[in-house]
Design an enzyme around this catalytic site. Structure first.
Site, PDB file in Angstrom:
ATOM      1  CE1 TYR A 129      -4.223  -1.678   0.582  1.00 61.10           C
ATOM      2  CE2 TYR A 129      -2.929  -3.066   2.051  1.00 61.10           C
ATOM      3  CZ  TYR A 129      -4.085  -2.823   1.327  1.00 61.10           C
ATOM      4  OH  TYR A 129      -5.097  -3.743   1.356  1.00 61.10           O
ATOM      5  CG  HIS A 256      -9.516  -4.243  -1.605  1.00 62.24           C
ATOM      6  ND1 HIS A 256      -8.377  -3.540  -1.903  1.00 62.24           N
ATOM      7  CD2 HIS A 256      -9.356  -4.662  -0.327  1.00 62.24           C
ATOM      8  CE1 HIS A 256      -7.580  -3.521  -0.843  1.00 62.24           C
ATOM      9  NE2 HIS A 256      -8.159  -4.206   0.119  1.00 62.24           N
ATOM     10  N   GLY A 289     -13.949 -13.975  -6.249  1.00 58.68           N
ATOM     11  CA  GLY A 289     -15.022 -14.915  -6.513  1.00 58.68           C
ATOM     12  C   GLY A 289     -14.613 -16.280  -7.014  1.00 58.68           C
ATOM     13  N   GLY A 310      -8.279 -15.724  -2.677  1.00 56.85           N
ATOM     14  CA  GLY A 310      -8.100 -15.111  -1.370  1.00 56.85           C
ATOM     15  C   GLY A 310      -8.742 -15.885  -0.241  1.00 56.85           C
TER      16      GLY A 310
END
Length: 361
Positions: A129, A256, A289, A310
């Site tokens: 980040y 995200h 997804g 994820g």
């Protein structure tokens, strides 16, 4: 572990995790429309299988930014793996290495950059980040270069944290034993305290994330590292073209995980326009997804070079540590190979839009 699908592993994980941790992992922002869309859009597509094709020797290997992956599957960057398993990111990277898959380690990891790199036997990238202090960013980049990371992934869709109502209701904060050890503790003070109606993670982002980040800064970072720079959070053709112009080596189509702008398009919906906007040899990755090998095949047919996974990896860690995460990744790999064989397209390079039928919204 005897679970046969990621759904079964998810159900097992849900029964083991504290409510606040489970909802931190599962939740999206606001009404969670984008979170739901990431999952539902895979149902829009059906397969057009070809027959009488030799599928006796399927080959899932792909080349990505100079690395060979055993399959076009990787671990998406996620913070704080120690919320679900004490070994944290070292267990995750070992699990991915068992299958020759990519790991994108998060800046907010509970293990040091160096500890993760030592355990990596597969390709390894570092996610970043943009914090207010540029010296923090450049310090992490230098450490990643020395440790042998092969690419940097800059998250560009989080100038501030989305309004994650589950975390606000739970007053989510990190337990004392979970820390972002790659950052100065003074930068992480807000993550360790919270109350109902607030989120320590959101407060930390408000204090530390640099909201002035622009394309000029991306070019600045690109000039200061020898590593390929990947931009994560691209959802439009316009930004994909700018990424190419500013020296990115690849992009990740990502919203995200539905945790930022609620109502943003699902990643599978955004994928074709991003792919069409960049040169044919420019790698486009996708997250959001992926829950099966058929999902992965759908994304690959729409132009993704590799998919990143994820939440399912965290479910696997919660159920069985390193072995559980390896089980998740192995299932996805096996399901993808099975799908490609039945599609009559035994290699990822055989997949294109002709493998799919649009069943409608």
């Amino acid at each position: 572990m005897d679970q046969l699908t990621l759904r079964e592993i998810e159900e097992a994980a849900r029964s083991r995790l504290p409510v606040a941790v489970r909802e931190f992992i599962d939740g999206g922002s606001d009404r969670e429309r984008t979170l739901a869309g990431n999952l539902s859009q895979y149902g829009r597509w059906g397969f057009r299988p070809r027959v009488l094709v030799d599928v006796s020797a399927p080959d899932l290997t792909v080349d990505l930014l100079g690395s060979r992956l055993a399959a076009p599957i990787g671990v998406a960057p996620m913070a704080y793996h120690q919320l679900v398993d004490p070994a944290g990111e070292t267990a995750t990277v070992r699990a991915a290495g068992q299958h020759g898959l990519l790991t994108v380690a998060a800046m907010f990891a509970g293990r040091t950059i160096e500890e993760i790199a030592v355990e990596a036997t597969g390709p390894l990238w570092l996610q970043l980040y943009w914090l207010r202090g540029r010296e923090v960013l450049t310090g992490l980049v230098e450490r990643a270069e020395r440790a042998g990371y092969q690419a940097l992934v800059l998250t560009v869709d989080a100038p501030r944290i989305g309004r994650r109502l589950r975390d606000l209701r739970n007053g989510f904060a990190l337990p004392p034993q979970v820390r972002a050890v790659n950052l100065d503790p003074e930068l992480m003070v807000a993550t360790g305290r919270s109350a109902a109606g607030s989120s320590a993670i959101a407060e930390h982002a408000r204090q530390q994330f640099d909201t002035t980040l622009t394309w000029t800064d991306v070019a600045w970072l690109r000039e200061r590292t020898s590593l390929p720079l990947v931009l994560k959070g691209i959802l439009t053709a316009e930004d994909a073209r700018l990424a190419v112009e500013h020296g990115a080596a690849a992009v990740v189509v990502s919203n995200h995980g539905g945790r930022q702008l609620d109502g943003a398009v699902p990643t599978l919906t955004a994928l074709p326009e991003v792919v069409a906007a960049v040169p044919a040899d420019f790698p486009v990755l996708l997250d959001g997804g992926i829950r099966s090998g058929t999902d992965a095949a759908t994304a690959l047919a729409l132009g993704a070079r590799t998919v990143l996974v994820g939440r399912p990896v965290l479910w696997g860690l919660a159920v069985g540590g390193e072995a559980g995460a390896a089980r998740v990744l192995g299932l996805l790999q096996d399901e993808l190979e099975h799908t490609l064989a039945l599609l009559g397209r035994p290699r990822p390079g055989d997949l294109d839009r002709s493998a799919l039928a649009d069943l409608g919204a």
